[in-house]
Design a protein around this motif. Structure first.
Motif, PDB file in Angstrom:
ATOM      1  N   SER A   1       0.646  -1.039   0.095  1.00 24.32           N
ATOM      2  CA  SER A   1      -0.211   0.066   0.246  1.00 24.32           C
ATOM      3  C   SER A   1       0.979   1.356  -0.109  1.00 24.32           C
ATOM      4  O   SER A   1       0.710   2.302  -0.539  1.00 24.32           O
ATOM      5  CB  SER A   1      -1.192   0.414   1.331  1.00 24.32           C
ATOM      6  OG  SER A   1      -1.865  -1.103   1.287  1.00 24.32           O
ATOM      7  N   TYR A   2       1.757   1.699   0.467  1.00 25.59           N
ATOM      8  CA  TYR A   2       2.570   2.403   0.700  1.00 25.59           C
ATOM      9  C   TYR A   2       3.215   2.481  -0.786  1.00 25.59           C
ATOM     10  O   TYR A   2       3.540   3.736  -0.816  1.00 25.59           O
ATOM     11  CB  TYR A   2       4.022   2.053   2.056  1.00 25.59           C
ATOM     12  CG  TYR A   2       4.978   3.528   1.849  1.00 25.59           C
ATOM     13  CD1 TYR A   2       4.339   4.855   2.448  1.00 25.59           C
ATOM     14  CD2 TYR A   2       5.828   2.559   1.192  1.00 25.59           C
ATOM     15  CE1 TYR A   2       4.846   5.923   2.553  1.00 25.59           C
ATOM     16  CE2 TYR A   2       7.109   4.130   1.965  1.00 25.59           C
ATOM     17  CZ  TYR A   2       6.745   5.591   2.207  1.00 25.59           C
ATOM     18  OH  TYR A   2       7.657   6.342   2.239  1.00 25.59           O
ATOM     19  N   SER A   3       4.051   1.200  -1.398  1.00 24.12           N
ATOM     20  CA  SER A   3       4.892   1.565  -2.738  1.00 24.12           C
ATOM     21  C   SER A   3       3.724   2.455  -3.469  1.00 24.12           C
ATOM     22  O   SER A   3       3.651   2.330  -4.706  1.00 24.12           O
ATOM     23  CB  SER A   3       4.952   0.152  -2.738  1.00 24.12           C
ATOM     24  OG  SER A   3       6.233  -0.243  -2.335  1.00 24.12           O
ATOM     25  N   TRP A   4       2.096   1.612  -3.283  1.00 22.48           N
ATOM     26  CA  TRP A   4       1.325   2.220  -4.152  1.00 22.48           C
ATOM     27  C   TRP A   4       0.931   3.480  -4.538  1.00 22.48           C
ATOM     28  O   TRP A   4       0.655   4.277  -5.153  1.00 22.48           O
ATOM     29  CB  TRP A   4      -0.082   1.108  -4.213  1.00 22.48           C
ATOM     30  CG  TRP A   4      -0.874   1.542  -4.841  1.00 22.48           C
ATOM     31  CD1 TRP A   4      -1.777   1.270  -6.771  1.00 22.48           C
ATOM     32  CD2 TRP A   4      -2.040   2.898  -5.140  1.00 22.48           C
ATOM     33  NE1 TRP A   4      -2.367   1.410  -7.001  1.00 22.48           N
ATOM     34  CE2 TRP A   4      -2.978   3.098  -5.790  1.00 22.48           C
ATOM     35  CE3 TRP A   4      -2.771   2.854  -3.333  1.00 22.48           C
ATOM     36  CZ2 TRP A   4      -4.390   3.299  -6.074  1.00 22.48           C
ATOM     37  CZ3 TRP A   4      -3.697   4.141  -3.726  1.00 22.48           C
ATOM     38  CH2 TRP A   4      -4.233   3.754  -5.193  1.00 22.48           C
ATOM     39  N   SER A   5       0.963   4.382  -2.653  1.00 22.92           N
ATOM     40  CA  SER A   5       1.179   5.833  -2.625  1.00 22.92           C
ATOM     41  C   SER A   5       1.356   6.570  -2.833  1.00 22.92           C
ATOM     42  O   SER A   5       1.535   7.307  -3.674  1.00 22.92           O
ATOM     43  CB  SER A   5       0.907   5.954  -1.224  1.00 22.92           C
ATOM     44  OG  SER A   5       0.512   7.178  -0.259  1.00 22.92           O
ATOM     45  N   LEU A   6       3.237   5.881  -2.722  1.00 19.41           N
ATOM     46  CA  LEU A   6       4.546   6.760  -3.365  1.00 19.41           C
ATOM     47  C   LEU A   6       4.431   7.010  -5.214  1.00 19.41           C
ATOM     48  O   LEU A   6       4.674   7.756  -5.463  1.00 19.41           O
ATOM     49  CB  LEU A   6       5.759   6.334  -2.650  1.00 19.41           C
ATOM     50  CG  LEU A   6       6.313   5.896  -1.470  1.00 19.41           C
ATOM     51  CD1 LEU A   6       7.454   4.816  -1.920  1.00 19.41           C
ATOM     52  CD2 LEU A   6       6.579   7.715  -1.305  1.00 19.41           C
ATOM     53  N   GLY A   7       4.145   5.648  -5.173  1.00 17.12           N
ATOM     54  CA  GLY A   7       3.808   5.697  -7.007  1.00 17.12           C
ATOM     55  C   GLY A   7       2.353   7.090  -7.892  1.00 17.12           C
ATOM     56  O   GLY A   7       2.848   7.223  -8.326  1.00 17.12           O
ATOM     57  N   LEU A   8       1.782   6.763  -6.629  1.00 15.33           N
ATOM     58  CA  LEU A   8      -0.009   8.101  -6.890  1.00 15.33           C
ATOM     59  C   LEU A   8       0.776   9.111  -6.961  1.00 15.33           C
ATOM     60  O   LEU A   8       0.336  10.113  -7.082  1.00 15.33           O
ATOM     61  CB  LEU A   8      -0.896   7.121  -5.812  1.00 15.33           C
ATOM     62  CG  LEU A   8      -1.799   8.250  -6.650  1.00 15.33           C
ATOM     63  CD1 LEU A   8      -2.624   7.767  -7.794  1.00 15.33           C
ATOM     64  CD2 LEU A   8      -3.465   7.659  -6.028  1.00 15.33           C
ATOM     65  N   ARG A   9       1.720   9.513  -5.943  1.00 11.89           N
ATOM     66  CA  ARG A   9       2.694  10.519  -5.611  1.00 11.89           C
ATOM     67  C   ARG A   9       3.645  10.948  -6.597  1.00 11.89           C
ATOM     68  O   ARG A   9       3.443  12.106  -6.966  1.00 11.89           O
ATOM     69  CB  ARG A   9       3.077  10.727  -4.116  1.00 11.89           C
ATOM     70  CG  ARG A   9       2.573  10.562  -3.052  1.00 11.89           C
ATOM     71  CD  ARG A   9       1.241  11.191  -3.284  1.00 11.89           C
ATOM     72  NE  ARG A   9       0.430  11.353  -2.029  1.00 11.89           N
ATOM     73  CZ  ARG A   9       0.037  12.361  -1.037  1.00 11.89           C
ATOM     74  NH1 ARG A   9       0.862  13.002  -0.393  1.00 11.89           N
ATOM     75  NH2 ARG A   9      -0.745  11.936   0.245  1.00 11.89           N
ATOM     76  N   ALA A  10       3.956  10.020  -7.081  1.00  8.61           N
ATOM     77  CA  ALA A  10       4.716  10.014  -8.730  1.00  8.61           C
ATOM     78  C   ALA A  10       3.966  10.858  -9.648  1.00  8.61           C
ATOM     79  O   ALA A  10       3.771  11.858 -10.415  1.00  8.61           O
ATOM     80  CB  ALA A  10       5.726   9.057  -8.749  1.00  8.61           C
ATOM     81  N   PHE A  11       2.754  10.141  -9.412  1.00 13.52           N
ATOM     82  CA  PHE A  11       2.132  10.582 -10.501  1.00 13.52           C
ATOM     83  C   PHE A  11       1.033  11.890  -9.836  1.00 13.52           C
ATOM     84  O   PHE A  11       1.213  13.664 -10.771  1.00 13.52           O
ATOM     85  CB  PHE A  11       0.419   9.896 -10.801  1.00 13.52           C
ATOM     86  CG  PHE A  11       0.781   8.714 -11.752  1.00 13.52           C
ATOM     87  CD1 PHE A  11       1.320   9.122 -13.150  1.00 13.52           C
ATOM     88  CD2 PHE A  11       0.842   7.104 -11.026  1.00 13.52           C
ATOM     89  CE1 PHE A  11       0.988   8.276 -13.637  1.00 13.52           C
ATOM     90  CE2 PHE A  11       1.220   6.631 -12.734  1.00 13.52           C
ATOM     91  CZ  PHE A  11       1.495   6.674 -14.057  1.00 13.52           C
TER      92      PHE A  11
END
Length: 186
Positions: free
Chosen positions: A112-122
């Motif tokens: 979930s944290y990795s997904w959140s970071l990926g979304l933040r990069a977007f």
């Protein structure tokens, strides 16, 4: 409640998270590739304010590409963690052991944290894309993105109370928790 149905629901939820991460990873690598293809072409438009040198344009495109590559890598990591969790929650050998449950929860949180970071990069890519058109659109997008992220990252007191109440009711009694959960879902 039937534990088998909860297990199926858990696997389906993780599968949906894997699909969402796959979509975001594919989008990120596609956009990064498109930027690489169109980077050599300079446009002479009057919409661009500020420094229009070749070096500045290259730095802008490189920063956008790096942002999309970070989004890609974070989403791939989340896919890896979610896939691992989907295997772990279906194993029966270690069910009920506290260490195993904590490991599965920690792996799910990492995904979930990795997904959140990926979304933040977007989210970061939006101001970077507008940076191509100058500092004013970039600044406006930064302000708007900060405003939106504030509301996405904070909760209201009502939501916190409901979340806390649902956990305390689950701990106090099963029937009371089931009634509370059923009334909130209806």
């Amino acid at each position: 409640q039937d534990p088998l149905k909860n297990g199926v629901l858990g696997v389906q939820t993780i599968r949906n998270n894997i699909m969402a991460s796959t979509l975001l990873a594919t989008t990120a690598i596609t956009l990064s590739s498109l930027i690489g293809v169109f980077a050599p072409y300079e446009s002479d438009t009057k919409l661009v304010y500020g420094n229009k040198t070749s070096l500045n344009s290259s730095i802008k495109r490189l920063s956008i590409s790096l942002c999309f590559l970070v989004a890609f890598l974070c989403n791939v990591q989340s896919i890896r963690y979610y896939a691992q969790v989907s295997f772990l929650i279906t194993t029966h050998a270690l069910k009920g052991q506290k260490d195993f449950i904590e490991y599965v929860a920690k792996t799910l949180n990492r995904g979930s944290y990795s997904w959140s970071l990926g979304l933040r990069a977007f989210y970061l890519s939006f101001p970077l894309v507008l940076w191509i058109y100058g500092p004013i659109p970039m600044f406006a997008c930064c302000c708007f993105t900060s405003f939106i992220l504030y509301f996405l990252d904070t909760t209201t007191q009502i939501a916190r109370d409901l979340h806390t109440k649902s956990f305390t009711m689950r701990e106090t009694g099963g029937t009371q928790a089931a009634q509370f959960h059923h009334s909130n879902c209806s």
